[in-house]
Design a protein around this motif. Structure first.
Motif, mmCIF file in Angstrom:
data_model
loop_
_atom_site.group_PDB
_atom_site.id
_atom_site.type_symbol
_atom_site.label_atom_id
_atom_site.label_comp_id
_atom_site.label_asym_id
_atom_site.label_seq_id
_atom_site.Cartn_x
_atom_site.Cartn_y
_atom_site.Cartn_z
ATOM 1 N N LEU A 182 0.767 -1.235 -0.072
ATOM 2 C CA LEU A 182 0.018 0.074 -0.038
ATOM 3 C C LEU A 182 0.936 1.258 0.100
ATOM 4 O O LEU A 182 0.335 2.329 -0.449
ATOM 5 N N ASN A 217 5.437 3.109 -4.375
ATOM 6 C CA ASN A 217 5.174 3.518 -5.544
ATOM 7 C C ASN A 217 5.464 2.585 -6.615
ATOM 8 O O ASN A 217 6.145 1.731 -6.625
ATOM 9 N N PHE A 218 4.971 3.085 -7.921
ATOM 10 C CA PHE A 218 5.002 2.161 -9.029
ATOM 11 C C PHE A 218 6.399 2.113 -9.468
ATOM 12 O O PHE A 218 6.612 1.215 -10.035
ATOM 13 N N ARG A 260 7.847 -1.497 -9.909
ATOM 14 C CA ARG A 260 8.547 -2.122 -11.378
ATOM 15 C C ARG A 260 9.798 -2.413 -11.077
ATOM 16 O O ARG A 260 10.170 -3.769 -11.475
ATOM 17 N N CYS A 283 5.866 -2.996 -19.710
ATOM 18 C CA CYS A 283 5.005 -2.668 -18.372
ATOM 19 C C CYS A 283 4.390 -1.089 -18.406
ATOM 20 O O CYS A 283 4.915 -0.291 -18.522
ATOM 21 N N GLU A 311 0.970 1.475 -16.332
ATOM 22 C CA GLU A 311 0.444 1.492 -15.068
ATOM 23 C C GLU A 311 -0.730 0.723 -14.828
ATOM 24 O O GLU A 311 -0.612 0.335 -13.651
ATOM 25 N N LYS A 312 -1.401 0.169 -15.648
ATOM 26 C CA LYS A 312 -2.490 -0.638 -15.421
ATOM 27 C C LYS A 312 -1.922 -2.112 -14.887
ATOM 28 O O LYS A 312 -2.447 -2.947 -14.107
ATOM 29 N N LEU A 346 0.938 -2.455 -13.517
ATOM 30 C CA LEU A 346 1.421 -2.402 -12.094
ATOM 31 C C LEU A 346 0.406 -2.331 -11.262
ATOM 32 O O LEU A 346 0.173 -2.696 -10.077
ATOM 33 N N GLU A 347 -0.788 -1.569 -11.435
ATOM 34 C CA GLU A 347 -1.777 -1.491 -10.513
ATOM 35 C C GLU A 347 -2.501 -2.828 -10.332
ATOM 36 O O GLU A 347 -2.715 -3.316 -9.152
ATOM 37 N N ALA A 348 -2.400 -3.698 -11.250
ATOM 38 C CA ALA A 348 -3.106 -5.145 -11.150
ATOM 39 C C ALA A 348 -1.934 -5.987 -10.343
ATOM 40 O O ALA A 348 -2.581 -6.738 -9.281
ATOM 41 N N GLN A 393 0.017 -4.559 -7.911
ATOM 42 C CA GLN A 393 -0.167 -4.081 -6.567
ATOM 43 C C GLN A 393 -1.614 -4.689 -5.810
ATOM 44 O O GLN A 393 -1.383 -5.099 -4.774
ATOM 45 N N GLY A 394 -2.472 -4.712 -6.548
ATOM 46 C CA GLY A 394 -3.668 -5.121 -6.190
ATOM 47 C C GLY A 394 -3.757 -6.718 -5.703
ATOM 48 O O GLY A 394 -4.129 -7.061 -4.619
#
Length: 67
Positions: free
Chosen positions: A25, A28-29, A33, A49, A51-52, A54-56, A58-59
């Motif tokens: 949490l 940062n990206f 990465r 790679c 942002e999408k 990396l969001e996936a 991270q989630g």
């Protein structure tokens, strides 16, 4: 086994095992990465790679910690 950016769930598992003290949490990206690319089994083009992805990742990492 070779990890690619699309292996979101397996990457999350590896991140959980490799970085047990890191809170996904608060990362940062840019750091995320780099941590993914530093995984021993990871072998994919860094430019694939976004942002999408990396969001996936991270989630999925957050979900992995909640299990």
């Amino acid at each position: 086994m070779t990890l690619k950016w699309t292996d979101v769930q397996e990457i999350a598992i590896q991140l959980t095992d490799t970085y047990p003290t890191v809170n996904p949490l608060t990362i940062n990206f840019v750091e995320l990465r780099q941590k993914v690319m530093d995984l021993p089994e990871f072998n994919d083009d860094p430019n694939r790679c976004g942002e999408k992805v990396l969001e996936a990742i991270q989630g999925a990492w957050i979900e992995e910690l909640e299990l």
